[in-house]
Write a protein that holds these residues in place. Sequence first.
Motif: not given
Length: 197
Positions: A8-24
């Motif tokens: 429903a919220d693309p910002y939530a999807l973006f946030g989860s991807w950004l969090d994953e990117a921060g780890k890798s």
Amino acid sequence: MQDDLIVADPYALFGSWLDEAGKSEPNDANAMSLATVDGDGMPSVRVVLLKDFDERGFVFYTNTESDKGRQLLGHPKAALCFHWKSLRRQVRVWGDTSLVSAGEADEYYHSRPRGSQIGAWASQQSRPLDSRATLERRVADFTAQYGVGEIPRPDHWTGFRIAPRRIEFWRDREFRLHDRMVYTRANAGWTTERLYP
């Protein structure tokens, strides 16, 4: 296409991807390519750092007298591209730009290291520089001027917010049969559309 790209919220999807990117990602998972247009209609792109995002949009900070600052003030539209090679993912954003509030700019400016605050005064961003020594002299002059106490934020230094009209999530898949999901702003919400790779 997997259903985990339909939310429903693309910002939530973006946030989860950004969090994953921060780890890798080895450096600057918040790096994004920013595309603007100059007065002649010529596109210009460079990498800047995302400093905040929420339902209002994506925020970065800069000198408004720089090339990108002048371009955005003259033509307040931009595109962004985040590319996370380690995750084989990309997010593209298209939208309208506006300045952040003075309070937001002050808060972020004063969170920066003191040397970066001095740099905002010393650098006449995008203008010709005759030598590195001139820049270093300007840094020394402003360091002496603001030797103690709080350094005020320059009027020409602030943030831009890109309010998305469209956000595309791209994920690498085998045989180049990639996942692509586009979110388009519609009234108070978002519509979604799958795209061929």
